[in-house]
Design a protein around this motif. Structure first.
Motif, PDB file in Angstrom:
ATOM      1  N   GLU A  25      -5.848  19.535  34.052  1.00 40.17           N
ATOM      2  CA  GLU A  25      -6.213  18.491  35.014  1.00 40.17           C
ATOM      3  C   GLU A  25      -5.212  17.337  34.970  1.00 40.17           C
ATOM      4  OE1 GLU A  25     -10.199  17.655  33.792  1.00 40.17           O
ATOM      5  OE2 GLU A  25     -10.986  19.495  34.691  1.00 40.17           O
ATOM      6  N   ALA A  26      -4.771  16.975  33.781  1.00 39.29           N
ATOM      7  CA  ALA A  26      -3.772  15.914  33.647  1.00 39.29           C
ATOM      8  C   ALA A  26      -2.455  16.330  34.296  1.00 39.29           C
ATOM      9  CB  ALA A  26      -3.555  15.570  32.175  1.00 39.29           C
ATOM     10  N   ALA A  27      -2.093  17.600  34.151  1.00 35.97           N
ATOM     11  CA  ALA A  27      -0.864  18.091  34.781  1.00 35.97           C
ATOM     12  C   ALA A  27      -0.963  17.990  36.295  1.00 35.97           C
ATOM     13  CB  ALA A  27      -0.592  19.535  34.356  1.00 35.97           C
ATOM     14  N   LEU A  28      -2.122  18.323  36.849  1.00 31.88           N
ATOM     15  CA  LEU A  28      -2.301  18.203  38.300  1.00 31.88           C
ATOM     16  C   LEU A  28      -2.199  16.747  38.751  1.00 31.88           C
ATOM     17  CD1 LEU A  28      -5.177  20.770  38.938  1.00 31.88           C
ATOM     18  CD2 LEU A  28      -2.748  20.990  39.521  1.00 31.88           C
ATOM     19  N   ASP A  29      -2.789  15.845  37.984  1.00 32.65           N
ATOM     20  CA  ASP A  29      -2.678  14.420  38.303  1.00 32.65           C
ATOM     21  C   ASP A  29      -1.214  13.981  38.270  1.00 32.65           C
ATOM     22  OD1 ASP A  29      -5.386  14.100  38.656  1.00 32.65           O
ATOM     23  OD2 ASP A  29      -5.729  13.266  36.655  1.00 32.65           O
ATOM     24  N   GLY A  30      -0.490  14.437  37.259  1.00 29.94           N
ATOM     25  CA  GLY A  30       0.925  14.100  37.162  1.00 29.94           C
ATOM     26  C   GLY A  30       1.724  14.656  38.326  1.00 29.94           C
ATOM     27  N   ALA A  58      -1.409  22.395  27.262  1.00 31.51           N
ATOM     28  CA  ALA A  58      -2.465  23.326  27.654  1.00 31.51           C
ATOM     29  C   ALA A  58      -2.168  24.724  27.119  1.00 31.51           C
ATOM     30  CB  ALA A  58      -2.630  23.348  29.167  1.00 31.51           C
ATOM     31  N   ALA A  59      -0.923  25.151  27.224  1.00 28.65           N
ATOM     32  CA  ALA A  59      -0.547  26.470  26.703  1.00 28.65           C
ATOM     33  C   ALA A  59      -0.730  26.524  25.189  1.00 28.65           C
ATOM     34  CB  ALA A  59       0.890  26.793  27.088  1.00 28.65           C
ATOM     35  N   ASP A  60      -0.327  25.465  24.505  1.00 28.59           N
ATOM     36  CA  ASP A  60      -0.507  25.415  23.044  1.00 28.59           C
ATOM     37  C   ASP A  60      -1.987  25.485  22.677  1.00 28.59           C
ATOM     38  OD1 ASP A  60       2.234  25.194  22.668  1.00 28.59           O
ATOM     39  OD2 ASP A  60       2.180  23.017  22.320  1.00 28.59           O
TER      40      ASP A  60
END
Length: 80
Positions: A25-30, A58-60
């Protein structure tokens, strides 16, 4: 064999799975902030880098959760 119960490892795995979702979700916001032309060029650049880091996190987190579900404790964790 882990000295922690399967239930404990599954609870920990659930935690990391939830963290992966939050990072997604943070990646989408970014990503949204990186293309928002109301932001300045520096803010867009920082947002793009933050999105990249969030995806990596997220992958980690997913890898950690998978290891825990397999009954292994990754070296990066200290469950004590």
């Amino acid at each position: 064999m882990s000295r922690f119960s399967r239930a404990r490892l599954n609870r920990e795995a659930d935690y990391f799975t939830a963290e992966a979702k939050r990072s997604d979700e943070a990646a989408l916001d970014g990503d949204r902030a990186a293309v928002d032309m109301t932001n300045g060029p520096h803010a867009r650049s920082v947002a793009a880098k933050c999105a990249q880091i969030a995806r990596s996190n997220a992958a980690d987190y997913r890898n950690i959760a998978a290891a825990l579900r397999d009954g292994e404790i990754p070296d990066c964790l200290d469950l004590d």
